[in-house]
Design an enzyme around this catalytic site. Structure first.
Site, mmCIF file in Angstrom:
data_model
loop_
_atom_site.group_PDB
_atom_site.id
_atom_site.type_symbol
_atom_site.label_atom_id
_atom_site.label_comp_id
_atom_site.label_asym_id
_atom_site.label_seq_id
_atom_site.Cartn_x
_atom_site.Cartn_y
_atom_site.Cartn_z
ATOM 1 N N LYS A 20 0.827 -1.321 -0.244
ATOM 2 C CA LYS A 20 0.048 0.230 0.021
ATOM 3 C C LYS A 20 0.363 1.012 0.415
ATOM 4 O O LYS A 20 1.962 0.824 0.417
ATOM 5 C CB LYS A 20 -1.117 -0.139 1.394
ATOM 6 C CG LYS A 20 -2.205 -1.228 1.267
ATOM 7 C CD LYS A 20 -2.627 -0.845 2.322
ATOM 8 C CE LYS A 20 -3.726 -2.534 2.064
ATOM 9 N NZ LYS A 20 -4.311 -2.721 3.361
ATOM 10 N N TYR A 60 -12.238 -3.717 -3.293
ATOM 11 C CA TYR A 60 -13.009 -3.778 -1.658
ATOM 12 C C TYR A 60 -14.292 -4.837 -1.937
ATOM 13 O O TYR A 60 -15.160 -5.553 -1.065
ATOM 14 C CB TYR A 60 -12.829 -2.924 -1.136
ATOM 15 C CG TYR A 60 -11.742 -3.012 -0.481
ATOM 16 C CD1 TYR A 60 -10.789 -3.807 -0.193
ATOM 17 C CD2 TYR A 60 -10.506 -1.450 -0.488
ATOM 18 C CE1 TYR A 60 -9.607 -3.533 0.706
ATOM 19 C CE2 TYR A 60 -8.947 -1.658 -0.258
ATOM 20 C CZ TYR A 60 -8.734 -2.339 0.677
ATOM 21 O OH TYR A 60 -7.121 -3.082 0.995
ATOM 22 N N ASN A 162 -1.720 -0.375 7.338
ATOM 23 C CA ASN A 162 -1.043 -1.762 7.400
ATOM 24 C C ASN A 162 -0.315 -1.694 6.424
ATOM 25 O O ASN A 162 -0.413 -3.292 6.100
ATOM 26 C CB ASN A 162 -2.462 -2.408 8.239
ATOM 27 C CG ASN A 162 -3.300 -2.898 7.036
ATOM 28 O OD1 ASN A 162 -2.954 -2.454 6.013
ATOM 29 N ND2 ASN A 162 -4.786 -3.738 7.253
ATOM 30 N N HIS A 165 -1.978 -5.005 1.773
ATOM 31 C CA HIS A 165 -2.906 -6.537 1.563
ATOM 32 C C HIS A 165 -2.802 -7.779 1.039
ATOM 33 O O HIS A 165 -1.714 -7.684 -0.109
ATOM 34 C CB HIS A 165 -3.732 -5.148 -0.041
ATOM 35 C CG HIS A 165 -4.940 -6.124 0.051
ATOM 36 N ND1 HIS A 165 -6.165 -7.097 0.770
ATOM 37 C CD2 HIS A 165 -5.227 -7.096 -0.909
ATOM 38 C CE1 HIS A 165 -6.872 -7.655 0.562
ATOM 39 N NE2 HIS A 165 -6.231 -8.042 -0.756
ATOM 40 N N GLU A 176 -9.202 -11.299 -6.560
ATOM 41 C CA GLU A 176 -8.574 -10.280 -7.014
ATOM 42 C C GLU A 176 -7.474 -9.925 -7.858
ATOM 43 O O GLU A 176 -6.731 -9.183 -8.638
ATOM 44 C CB GLU A 176 -7.619 -10.003 -5.330
ATOM 45 C CG GLU A 176 -8.919 -9.511 -4.539
ATOM 46 C CD GLU A 176 -7.994 -9.446 -2.919
ATOM 47 O OE1 GLU A 176 -9.143 -9.701 -1.985
ATOM 48 O OE2 GLU A 176 -7.038 -10.003 -2.989
HETATM 49 P P1 GDP Z 1 -6.986 -7.715 5.975
HETATM 50 O O1 GDP Z 1 -7.702 -9.101 4.976
HETATM 51 O O2 GDP Z 1 -6.627 -7.861 7.075
HETATM 52 O O3 GDP Z 1 -7.116 -6.490 4.568
HETATM 53 O O4 GDP Z 1 -8.660 -7.057 6.518
HETATM 54 P P2 GDP Z 1 -9.973 -6.920 5.728
HETATM 55 O O5 GDP Z 1 -10.458 -7.708 4.419
HETATM 56 O O6 GDP Z 1 -10.890 -7.319 6.945
HETATM 57 O O7 GDP Z 1 -10.199 -5.106 6.018
HETATM 58 C C1 GDP Z 1 -9.748 -4.911 4.586
HETATM 59 C C2 GDP Z 1 -9.884 -3.347 4.656
HETATM 60 O O8 GDP Z 1 -11.128 -2.747 5.992
HETATM 61 C C3 GDP Z 1 -8.381 -2.853 6.351
HETATM 62 O O9 GDP Z 1 -7.165 -2.569 5.738
HETATM 63 C C4 GDP Z 1 -9.430 -1.940 6.895
HETATM 64 O O10 GDP Z 1 -8.670 -1.116 6.562
HETATM 65 C C5 GDP Z 1 -10.891 -2.078 7.037
HETATM 66 N N1 GDP Z 1 -11.237 -2.576 8.088
HETATM 67 C C6 GDP Z 1 -11.604 -3.825 8.373
HETATM 68 N N2 GDP Z 1 -12.200 -4.331 9.505
HETATM 69 C C7 GDP Z 1 -11.941 -3.197 9.618
HETATM 70 C C8 GDP Z 1 -13.156 -2.460 11.088
HETATM 71 O O11 GDP Z 1 -12.879 -3.415 12.554
HETATM 72 N N3 GDP Z 1 -12.651 -1.007 11.551
HETATM 73 C C9 GDP Z 1 -12.125 -0.382 10.862
HETATM 74 N N4 GDP Z 1 -11.696 0.918 10.689
HETATM 75 N N5 GDP Z 1 -11.932 -0.715 9.606
HETATM 76 C C10 GDP Z 1 -11.284 -1.980 9.387
HETATM 77 MG MG MG Z 2 -9.383 -8.107 3.538
#
Ligand code: GDP
Ligand code: MG
Length: 207
Positions: A20, A60, A162, A165, A176
């Site tokens: 990212k 997303y 973070n 991805h 994806e």
């Molecule tokens: P990843 O697979 O570990 O990147 O996480 P996810 O696919 O669950 O979520 C994608 C993105 O959505 C994350 O990188 C966050 O930016 C956002 N996101 C997911 N869960 C949360 C949450 O509980 N709170 C907030 N503020 N953002 C979230």
């Molecule tokens: Mg994810």
């Protein structure tokens, strides 16, 4: 030698990784790629770009359930901590998250990659670490190189930074990869080290 070349061998599993914009700004390109490379994964495709809002929003929402799942998960995160969520409607929660994600991911260059190898999806997720850097395991990319938290991002109204991805499932990886790459951009080739990783009898070592 017993063959490991059938197309359904686990060594053909592929996953999508994005460094990212914050990963690039933190000068972590080499470190991040190195972690996937040294475990034995093979880089099958790579491009650098400033992603458009359309590409990120689509990325997303490739899973039509993502909006609901993310909203419900986020609300549960608040209630589990004894906090009141800012919204009760999961879709409204996700709308805000998505807006912040688009804002974050379009602000600078990102590197999009396909990594291949046995259990690519799970191994890459393990090395990447949990979503929230505050609680990502030590030894993972998100645990070792960044300090962000939902407390911080909620206060400041932005997406969690973070660094990377990584696809979360076989379906997500397939969707994806097809979203970011044309089939001919993903290269089929053999890496010399695959002999030691996958050959059944290690026949090629002794002269
Ligand atoms: P990843 O697979 O570990 O990147 O996480 P996810 O696919 O669950 O979520 C994608 C993105 O959505 C994350 O990188 C966050 O930016 C956002 N996101 C997911 N869960 C949360 C949450 O509980 N709170 C907030 N503020 N953002 C979230
Ligand atoms: Mg994810």
């Amino acid at each position: 030698m017993k063959s490991t070349t059938s197309n359904n061998h686990p060594k053909f599993e592929r996953t999508l990784v994005i460094i990212k914009p914050d990963g690039i700004q933190r000068s972590l390109i080499g470190e991040i790629i190195g972690r996937y490379e040294r475990v034995g994964m093979k880089l099958a495709a790579m491009k650098m770009m400033v992603p458009t809002a359309e590409l990120i929003e689509k990325h997303y929402t490739l899973d039509p359930e993502w909006r609901v799942k993310t909203g419900v998960k986020t609300i549960k995160g608040y209630t589990d901590k004894g906090m009141t969520p800012p919204e009760t409607d999961p879709l409204k929660v996700t709308e805000k998250i998505l807006r912040n994600l688009v804002n974050y991911m379009t602000k600078g260059p990102a590197i999009v990659m396909v990594w291949q190898g046995a259990h690519a999806i799970s191994i890459v997720r393990k090395l990447t670490g949990g979503t929230e850097p505050l609680t990502s395991d030590v030894g993972t990319i998100r645990g070792d190189f960044v300090i962000d938290s939902y407390a911080l991002t909620d206060q400041d109204g932005r997406a969690i930074r973070n660094l990377v991805h990584a696809s979360g499932s076989v379906k997500e990886a397939e969707d994806e990869i097809a979203h970011w790459f044309k089939p001919q951009e993903v290269i089929d080739y053999r890496l010399v080290q695959e002999g030691i990783l996958y050959d059944v009898n290690l026949d090629g070592i002794l002269e």
